[in-house]
Write a protein that holds these residues in place. Structure first.
Motif, PDB file in Angstrom:
ATOM      1  N   GLU A 549      27.942 -44.228  26.466  1.00  0.00           N
ATOM      2  CA  GLU A 549      27.522 -45.546  26.976  1.00  0.00           C
ATOM      3  C   GLU A 549      28.574 -46.617  26.747  1.00  0.00           C
ATOM      4  O   GLU A 549      28.736 -47.537  27.557  1.00  0.00           O
ATOM      5  N   ASP A 550      29.299 -46.526  25.607  1.00  0.00           N
ATOM      6  CA  ASP A 550      30.288 -47.547  25.292  1.00  0.00           C
ATOM      7  C   ASP A 550      31.536 -47.445  26.166  1.00  0.00           C
ATOM      8  O   ASP A 550      32.257 -48.418  26.362  1.00  0.00           O
ATOM      9  N   ALA A 551      31.787 -46.241  26.704  1.00  0.00           N
ATOM     10  CA  ALA A 551      33.005 -46.039  27.492  1.00  0.00           C
ATOM     11  C   ALA A 551      32.780 -46.152  28.992  1.00  0.00           C
ATOM     12  O   ALA A 551      33.701 -46.491  29.743  1.00  0.00           O
ATOM     13  N   CYS A 552      31.559 -45.891  29.465  1.00  0.00           N
ATOM     14  CA  CYS A 552      31.272 -45.875  30.900  1.00  0.00           C
ATOM     15  C   CYS A 552      31.531 -47.238  31.536  1.00  0.00           C
ATOM     16  O   CYS A 552      31.105 -48.270  31.013  1.00  0.00           O
ATOM     17  N   ILE A 553      32.216 -47.235  32.697  1.00  0.00           N
ATOM     18  CA  ILE A 553      32.517 -48.496  33.406  1.00  0.00           C
ATOM     19  C   ILE A 553      31.708 -48.625  34.696  1.00  0.00           C
ATOM     20  O   ILE A 553      31.904 -49.564  35.471  1.00  0.00           O
ATOM     21  N   GLY A 554      30.822 -47.659  34.949  1.00  0.00           N
ATOM     22  CA  GLY A 554      29.963 -47.743  36.130  1.00  0.00           C
ATOM     23  C   GLY A 554      30.681 -47.617  37.448  1.00  0.00           C
ATOM     24  O   GLY A 554      30.318 -48.258  38.438  1.00  0.00           O
ATOM     25  N   CYS A 555      31.701 -46.754  37.510  1.00  0.00           N
ATOM     26  CA  CYS A 555      32.480 -46.623  38.746  1.00  0.00           C
ATOM     27  C   CYS A 555      31.786 -45.756  39.801  1.00  0.00           C
ATOM     28  O   CYS A 555      32.206 -45.726  40.953  1.00  0.00           O
ATOM     29  N   THR A 556      30.774 -44.992  39.391  1.00  0.00           N
ATOM     30  CA  THR A 556      29.941 -44.114  40.241  1.00  0.00           C
ATOM     31  C   THR A 556      30.651 -42.838  40.700  1.00  0.00           C
ATOM     32  O   THR A 556      30.087 -42.057  41.457  1.00  0.00           O
ATOM     33  N   LYS A 557      31.891 -42.609  40.280  1.00  0.00           N
ATOM     34  CA  LYS A 557      32.610 -41.414  40.735  1.00  0.00           C
ATOM     35  C   LYS A 557      31.905 -40.131  40.318  1.00  0.00           C
ATOM     36  O   LYS A 557      31.844 -39.169  41.073  1.00  0.00           O
ATOM     37  N   CYS A 558      31.341 -40.123  39.111  1.00  0.00           N
ATOM     38  CA  CYS A 558      30.670 -38.916  38.628  1.00  0.00           C
ATOM     39  C   CYS A 558      29.419 -38.618  39.453  1.00  0.00           C
ATOM     40  O   CYS A 558      29.140 -37.462  39.804  1.00  0.00           O
ATOM     41  N   ALA A 559      28.668 -39.652  39.784  1.00  0.00           N
ATOM     42  CA  ALA A 559      27.426 -39.455  40.540  1.00  0.00           C
ATOM     43  C   ALA A 559      27.703 -38.917  41.934  1.00  0.00           C
ATOM     44  O   ALA A 559      26.930 -38.128  42.480  1.00  0.00           O
ATOM     45  N   ARG A 560      28.847 -39.328  42.501  1.00  0.00           N
ATOM     46  CA  ARG A 560      29.172 -38.908  43.862  1.00  0.00           C
ATOM     47  C   ARG A 560      29.517 -37.425  43.977  1.00  0.00           C
ATOM     48  O   ARG A 560      29.382 -36.839  45.039  1.00  0.00           O
ATOM     49  N   GLU A 570      23.582 -47.813  38.519  1.00  0.00           N
ATOM     50  CA  GLU A 570      24.093 -48.726  39.537  1.00  0.00           C
ATOM     51  C   GLU A 570      25.580 -48.987  39.322  1.00  0.00           C
ATOM     52  O   GLU A 570      26.129 -48.712  38.257  1.00  0.00           O
ATOM     53  N   VAL A 571      26.216 -49.529  40.355  1.00  0.00           N
ATOM     54  CA  VAL A 571      27.634 -49.864  40.270  1.00  0.00           C
ATOM     55  C   VAL A 571      27.856 -50.867  39.139  1.00  0.00           C
ATOM     56  O   VAL A 571      27.094 -51.836  38.997  1.00  0.00           O
ATOM     57  N   LYS A 572      28.877 -50.601  38.332  1.00  0.00           N
ATOM     58  CA  LYS A 572      29.277 -51.427  37.189  1.00  0.00           C
ATOM     59  C   LYS A 572      28.230 -51.456  36.077  1.00  0.00           C
ATOM     60  O   LYS A 572      28.260 -52.335  35.213  1.00  0.00           O
ATOM     61  N   GLU A 573      27.298 -50.487  36.111  1.00  0.00           N
ATOM     62  CA  GLU A 573      26.331 -50.330  35.024  1.00  0.00           C
ATOM     63  C   GLU A 573      26.483 -48.950  34.407  1.00  0.00           C
ATOM     64  O   GLU A 573      26.990 -48.020  35.039  1.00  0.00           O
ATOM     65  N   VAL A 574      26.026 -48.822  33.162  1.00  0.00           N
ATOM     66  CA  VAL A 574      26.134 -47.536  32.467  1.00  0.00           C
ATOM     67  C   VAL A 574      25.334 -46.471  33.203  1.00  0.00           C
ATOM     68  O   VAL A 574      24.194 -46.692  33.608  1.00  0.00           O
ATOM     69  N   PRO A 590      36.047 -34.141  35.180  1.00  0.00           N
ATOM     70  CA  PRO A 590      37.407 -34.535  35.581  1.00  0.00           C
ATOM     71  C   PRO A 590      37.466 -35.776  36.469  1.00  0.00           C
ATOM     72  O   PRO A 590      38.536 -36.377  36.627  1.00  0.00           O
ATOM     73  N   GLU A 591      36.324 -36.161  37.051  1.00  0.00           N
ATOM     74  CA  GLU A 591      36.311 -37.333  37.931  1.00  0.00           C
ATOM     75  C   GLU A 591      36.295 -38.647  37.165  1.00  0.00           C
ATOM     76  O   GLU A 591      36.679 -39.688  37.702  1.00  0.00           O
ATOM     77  N   CYS A 592      35.847 -38.601  35.911  1.00  0.00           N
ATOM     78  CA  CYS A 592      35.711 -39.843  35.143  1.00  0.00           C
ATOM     79  C   CYS A 592      37.080 -40.398  34.762  1.00  0.00           C
ATOM     80  O   CYS A 592      37.851 -39.736  34.065  1.00  0.00           O
ATOM     81  N   PRO A 593      37.416 -41.623  35.192  1.00  0.00           N
ATOM     82  CA  PRO A 593      38.750 -42.186  34.918  1.00  0.00           C
ATOM     83  C   PRO A 593      38.937 -42.650  33.479  1.00  0.00           C
ATOM     84  O   PRO A 593      40.065 -42.907  33.052  1.00  0.00           O
ATOM     85  N   VAL A 594      37.833 -42.746  32.706  1.00  0.00           N
ATOM     86  CA  VAL A 594      37.944 -43.239  31.325  1.00  0.00           C
ATOM     87  C   VAL A 594      37.517 -42.182  30.301  1.00  0.00           C
ATOM     88  O   VAL A 594      37.299 -42.500  29.136  1.00  0.00           O
ATOM     89  N   ASN A 595      37.371 -40.940  30.747  1.00  0.00           N
ATOM     90  CA  ASN A 595      36.995 -39.833  29.857  1.00  0.00           C
ATOM     91  C   ASN A 595      35.718 -40.102  29.071  1.00  0.00           C
ATOM     92  O   ASN A 595      35.618 -39.823  27.873  1.00  0.00           O
ATOM     93  N   ALA A 596      34.726 -40.638  29.766  1.00  0.00           N
ATOM     94  CA  ALA A 596      33.460 -40.967  29.104  1.00  0.00           C
ATOM     95  C   ALA A 596      32.466 -39.815  29.124  1.00  0.00           C
ATOM     96  O   ALA A 596      31.402 -39.907  28.518  1.00  0.00           O
ATOM     97  N   ILE A 597      32.788 -38.736  29.823  1.00  0.00           N
ATOM     98  CA  ILE A 597      31.849 -37.620  29.976  1.00  0.00           C
ATOM     99  C   ILE A 597      32.302 -36.430  29.137  1.00  0.00           C
ATOM    100  O   ILE A 597      33.473 -36.064  29.140  1.00  0.00           O
ATOM    101  N   SER A 598      31.356 -35.848  28.402  1.00  0.00           N
ATOM    102  CA  SER A 598      31.641 -34.658  27.601  1.00  0.00           C
ATOM    103  C   SER A 598      30.424 -33.748  27.611  1.00  0.00           C
ATOM    104  O   SER A 598      29.314 -34.185  27.957  1.00  0.00           O
ATOM    105  N   GLN A 599      30.644 -32.497  27.229  1.00  0.00           N
ATOM    106  CA  GLN A 599      29.544 -31.539  27.213  1.00  0.00           C
ATOM    107  C   GLN A 599      28.869 -31.555  25.861  1.00  0.00           C
ATOM    108  O   GLN A 599      29.521 -31.454  24.813  1.00  0.00           O
TER     109      GLN A 599
END
Length: 600
Positions: A549-560, A570-574, A590-599
């Motif tokens: 949550e602290d790293a997510c920038i809400g770019c929506t790339k992962c959801a797409r 939502e856009v620009k939301e966690v 790999p889509e996350c530009p800020v490496n906010a996603i992990s397993q």
């Protein structure tokens, strides 16, 4: 009459790897382009054997400059002829690019993959026409057999091989000269010498490349071996899946017969020697020498109890000697140049060089011949170019299904027979598989055991049933159903199989499991007790992905990119991943530009 003087030569790799990637088509296009410019009589095209750098094929080397072009295509030929041949300008885009520096390297000898190699048995591979006996003779070919038959007794030949310290390159590393001595000392009216070219290890192609690239060297080594033990007939047992190797070897045998180098009264010595090819049926167990002899005899390829050993009672009940392709390929050098020259390479207990097939998560895959005693780190990083995609090194599997997995803290281990045995691995025939941080070591052990279990001939209970029980346990562990006591059961089964199996293949089948238990026991425990695969490879143990949550920038790339719409926000939301919906496919990470996603 073909012109013999040319202003330039172009060597085209014609090994199986380059053939499969289109070298024939590129060669035809090159011939056509040269003909357009009336250059066909000035520039000679030579189809060679394997250069070793298989992943970069098709490969061409332009001489006299020695420029190494790789990954060429038929449509590149007009530019190569126009720029390199007519204008003397190097075509930069077709040069080899250093993976760590992105630097283009024109000269063959300056490429890191080749710089630390020491080519003895591969010295002709990639540098001459393997279908020309004249070219082999021009490089010193058949000098060794001439020397052996006219200047040395059979015992002197064996003594020279003993003095050189040559050990079998097929796996166990038994002293070759001693093996020959056993066969020579057995009295019989008939003896056989056999070449084991049935390499069945996954990813191994050393024997194939030698037979394709320098078949006369193997013939010469076998003639010398036949003379040494008193055999007048030999067999090369080749995998039927190697059609090009069989074709070139048969042509070499025909040429040697035509030149009087096979047949009766060789070099006027009174020694007779005939050679035959036996195409194998593809069973892994036929790499075991007694099963191989059964196969040559037309029987099912199953091991025989020993003793008696082949040197006493082998092919058709007659004394026989079996070595592999690489072992015979070393013999001409030893006899021609002397044992002392050969002994200068390698370590105290392991002389000469070893050919390895580098595969796996490594930048430079291919065939490399290195001096014994080189470290694993030098092979992987200096020759292999390091780990691909910038990943971290995790382990290296050496010796194929009979070998073991070695961790990072053993990278500086000298590669020789004795040091590898001490750490739970073995040289094997030369397969070397590199693994990165994303490799599950339990899965690796399961892969190799699945191979050996399916290839078991079934003759002896320990191998047939024991490997099956071990595989059942590994399947349970990797599917998330591991139990307390599974690790201990694996160890007990492994030790029993090693102690009681009939042949060497069964006795070494548990090695990948034992070595991964020794060096990566924590991964087994994580699978069984934590319900997790640390590498994330085992699908049944792969946890859902989570978003920081602290790293997510809400770019929506992962959801797409999520195929099951498990990501909301939502856009620009966690954003949040629904763990119940997530299928752990990994598309989002790999889509996350800020490496906010992990397993998780």
């Amino acid at each position: 009459m073909e012109q013999s003087i040319y202003r330039s030569h172009i060597l085209v790799c014609g090994g199986t790897g380059c053939v499969s990637s289109g070298c024939k088509e590129a060669q035809d296009a090159l011939k056509e382009e040269l003909a357009k410019h009336d250059l066909a009589s000035e520039i000679k095209i030579v189809e060679t054997g394997c250069h070793g750098f298989c992943e970069k094929g098709p490969i061409m080397i332009f001489y006299p400059e020695g420029v190494f072009y790789c990954e060429i295509k038929p449509e590149d030929m007009p530019e190569l002829v126009e720029e390199h041949i007519l204008k003397g300008r190097i075509v930069e885009r077709l040069l080899y690019t250093e993976p760590t520096t992105d630097k283009n390297i024109p000269a063959y000898q300056d490429i890191d993959f080749y710089k630390k190699q020491e080519r003895l048995v591969l010295t002709n591979c990639g540098h001459m026409d393997p279908e020309s006996i004249e070219e082999y003779i021009a490089t010193g070919g058949y000098e060794a057999v001439g020397k052996a038959l006219t200047e040395m007794t059979s015992q002197e030949v064996i003594d020279e091989v003993k003095e050189a310290g040559l050990r079998g390159r097929g796996g166990g590393g038994f002293p070759t000269g001693l093996k020959w001595q056993f066969a020579k000392d057995t009295e019989s009216d008939k003896k056989y010498i056999i070449c084991n070219a049935d390499e069945g290890d996954p990813g191994a192609f050393m024997d194939r490349s030698l037979l394709e690239g320098d078949p006369h060297r193997i013939i010469e080594g076998m003639i010398i071996g036949g003379y040494a033990i008193g055999a007048d007939e030999g067999y090369v047992y080749v995998r039927a899946e190697y059609p090009l190797a069989i074709k070139r070897l048969q042509k070499a045998i025909d040429q040697a017969e035509e030149y009087g180098l096979l047949g009766e009264d060789l070099f006027g010595s009174g020694f007779n020697f005939d050679l035959h090819i036996k195409a194998g049926a593809g069973a892994f167990v036929c790499g075991e020498e007694t099963a191989l002899m059964n196969s040559i005899e037309g029987k099912r390829g199953m091991p025989r109890p020993r003793p008696p050993f082949p040197a006493q009672k082998g092919l058709w009940g007659k004394p026989s000697n079996i070595n592999n392709v690489e072992s015979y390929a070393n013999v001409p050098n030893i006899i021609r140049d002397g044992a002392q020259a050969y002994k200068e390479i390698g370590t105290e207990g392991s002389k000469g060089t070893k050919v390895f097939a580098l595969t796996g998560k490594i930048n430079n895959t291919g065939l490399a011949e290195v001096p014994m005693g080189i470290t694993m780190r030098e092979i992987i990083y200096d020759i292999g170019g390091g780990i691909s995609d910038g990943k971290k090194f995790k382990a290296v599997q050496i010796g194929g299904p009979s070998g073991g997995c070695l961790p990072e803290n053993l990278l500086d281990l000298p590669v020789d027979y004795d040091s590898l045995i001490e750490v739970g691995a073995m040289m094997g025939s030369g397969g070397l598989v590199v693994m990165d941080e994303d490799t599950c070591m339990v899965g690796v052990a399961r892969f190799f055991l699945d191979f050996t279990q399916s290839e078991s001939c079934g003759k002896c209970t320990p191998c047939r049933e024991g490997t099956k029980r071990m595989l059942e346990i590994l399947n349970r562990i990797t599917s998330g159903e591991g139990r307390d006591g599974d690790i201990e059961m694996l160890e007990r089964l492994a030790e029993n199989i090693k102690a009681t199996s009939l042949c060497g293949l069964g006795q070494t089948a548990p090695n990948p499991v034992l070595s991964t238990l020794k060096y990566f026991r924590d991964e087994y425990e994580a699978h069984i007790y934590d319900g997790k695969c640390p590498a994330g490879e085992c699908e049944d143990l792969a946890g859902a992905y989570v978003i920081d949550e602290d790293a997510c920038i809400g770019c929506t790339k992962c959801a797409r990119v999520c195929p099951v719409e498990a990501i909301s926000g939502e856009v620009k939301e966690v954003h949040v991943i629904d763990e119940d919906t997530c299928i752990a496919c990994g598309a989002c990470e790999p889509e996350c530009p800020v490496n906010a996603i992990s397993q998780g």
